[in-house]
Scaffold this motif. Structure first.
Motif, PDB file in Angstrom:
ATOM      1  N   GLU A 124      21.620  38.475  60.145  1.00 58.33           N
ATOM      2  CA  GLU A 124      20.624  37.682  60.865  1.00 58.33           C
ATOM      3  C   GLU A 124      21.094  37.324  62.278  1.00 58.33           C
ATOM      4  OE1 GLU A 124      17.690  37.228  59.677  1.00 58.33           O
ATOM      5  OE2 GLU A 124      16.836  35.663  60.899  1.00 58.33           O
ATOM      6  N   ASP A 125      22.408  37.210  62.472  1.00 58.45           N
ATOM      7  CA  ASP A 125      22.977  36.814  63.756  1.00 58.45           C
ATOM      8  C   ASP A 125      22.784  37.935  64.778  1.00 58.45           C
ATOM      9  OD1 ASP A 125      24.445  35.914  65.882  1.00 58.45           O
ATOM     10  OD2 ASP A 125      26.304  35.614  64.765  1.00 58.45           O
ATOM     11  N   SER A 126      22.009  37.681  65.802  1.00 57.98           N
ATOM     12  CA  SER A 126      21.711  38.728  66.796  1.00 57.98           C
ATOM     13  C   SER A 126      22.946  39.130  67.595  1.00 57.98           C
ATOM     14  CB  SER A 126      20.598  38.262  67.735  1.00 57.98           C
ATOM     15  OG  SER A 126      21.001  37.096  68.427  1.00 57.98           O
ATOM     16  N   SER A 127      23.981  38.297  67.620  1.00 58.84           N
ATOM     17  CA  SER A 127      25.184  38.663  68.374  1.00 58.84           C
ATOM     18  C   SER A 127      25.986  39.758  67.670  1.00 58.84           C
ATOM     19  CB  SER A 127      26.064  37.434  68.603  1.00 58.84           C
ATOM     20  OG  SER A 127      26.639  37.006  67.390  1.00 58.84           O
ATOM     21  N   ASN A 175      24.436  42.481  66.356  1.00 62.01           N
ATOM     22  CA  ASN A 175      23.547  43.649  66.280  1.00 62.01           C
ATOM     23  C   ASN A 175      24.231  44.962  66.626  1.00 62.01           C
ATOM     24  OD1 ASN A 175      21.412  42.195  65.352  1.00 62.01           O
ATOM     25  ND2 ASN A 175      20.268  42.202  67.265  1.00 62.01           N
ATOM     26  N   SER A 191      22.671  45.282  61.836  1.00 58.53           N
ATOM     27  CA  SER A 191      21.389  44.683  62.193  1.00 58.53           C
ATOM     28  C   SER A 191      20.329  45.091  61.182  1.00 58.53           C
ATOM     29  CB  SER A 191      20.975  45.122  63.601  1.00 58.53           C
ATOM     30  OG  SER A 191      20.786  46.522  63.626  1.00 58.53           O
ATOM     31  N   TRP A 192      19.198  44.441  61.248  1.00 61.06           N
ATOM     32  CA  TRP A 192      18.072  44.747  60.370  1.00 61.06           C
ATOM     33  C   TRP A 192      17.455  46.076  60.771  1.00 61.06           C
ATOM     34  CZ3 TRP A 192      17.494  42.148  56.068  1.00 61.06           C
ATOM     35  CH2 TRP A 192      17.944  40.839  55.993  1.00 61.06           C
ATOM     36  N   ASN A 222      12.709  45.585  58.551  1.00 63.00           N
ATOM     37  CA  ASN A 222      13.329  44.304  58.190  1.00 63.00           C
ATOM     38  C   ASN A 222      13.624  44.181  56.702  1.00 63.00           C
ATOM     39  OD1 ASN A 222      13.351  43.248  60.830  1.00 63.00           O
ATOM     40  ND2 ASN A 222      11.185  42.753  60.641  1.00 63.00           N
ATOM     41  N   ARG A 267      14.568  40.278  55.940  1.00 63.58           N
ATOM     42  CA  ARG A 267      14.651  39.460  57.139  1.00 63.58           C
ATOM     43  C   ARG A 267      13.598  38.360  57.100  1.00 63.58           C
ATOM     44  NH1 ARG A 267      14.823  41.797  63.247  1.00 63.58           N
ATOM     45  NH2 ARG A 267      15.864  39.997  64.143  1.00 63.58           N
TER      46      ARG A 267
END
Length: 167
Positions: A29-32, A34, A38-39, A43, A66
């Motif tokens: 879930e953490d975009s940092s 990615n 990542s999803w 999702n 997601r």
């Protein structure tokens, strides 16, 4: 319309998702993160769990979606016939797992504190070394200045070149 909602007493009996699932979900879930994980476009998959496409490293698990963190509690490990457990055993294992995780975190904390102390000592050592090097540099610069002054005085003396030829 309300058939998906649990009854109030069911919620009291439920245990939360396994720590592994929560941690994995938070990482995905953490975009940092990615660039690592990542999803998928839909999702409903990511890099992890069960491989679903031989051409890509994409993995999925039912209820791991997601934006639906609340569904994590529905994910269960596959059980063999010898793994049938009572709810009490499951709670006991969960407590044991948490205690183990706490112990592990305590050990990690101690290791981090020791490493921090080592790094602080090294930092102080480097600072001291740097200070000594700065002092040596200043002393060297001062000696060079004195030598230049001496040479300039000698060169300005009219008899210097005559004395130089004699030696």
């Amino acid at each position: 319309m309300y058939h998906n909602l649990p009854s109030p007493f069911e919620c009291l009996k439920e245990t939360g998702p396994a720590p592994f699932l929560t941690k994995t979900y938070n990482i995905v879930e953490d975009s940092s993160t990615n660039n690592i994980v990542s999803w998928s476009r839909d999702n409903n998959s990511f890099i992890g769990f069960k491989k679903i496409d031989t051409e890509r490293w994409e993995f999925a698990k039912e209820y791991f979606l997601r934006g639906h963190r609340h569904l994590l509690k529905n994910i269960r490990r596959r059980k063999t016939t010898s793994q049938t457990q009572t709810q009490t055993q499951s709670l006991e294992e969960g407590r044991f797992e948490l205690e183990g995780e706490i112990q592990g975190l305590r050990k990690e904390r101690v290791a981090l504190v020791v490493e921090l102390m080592r790094l602080r000592r090294k930092h102080e050592s480097v600072k001291t070394y740097l200070h000594l090097m700065e002092e040596k540099l200043k002393l060297t610069e001062k000696k060079q200045e004195m030598m230049m002054d001496f040479l300039l005085k000698k060169i300005k003396k009219p008899s210097f070149f005559a004395e130089l030829k004699e030696t």
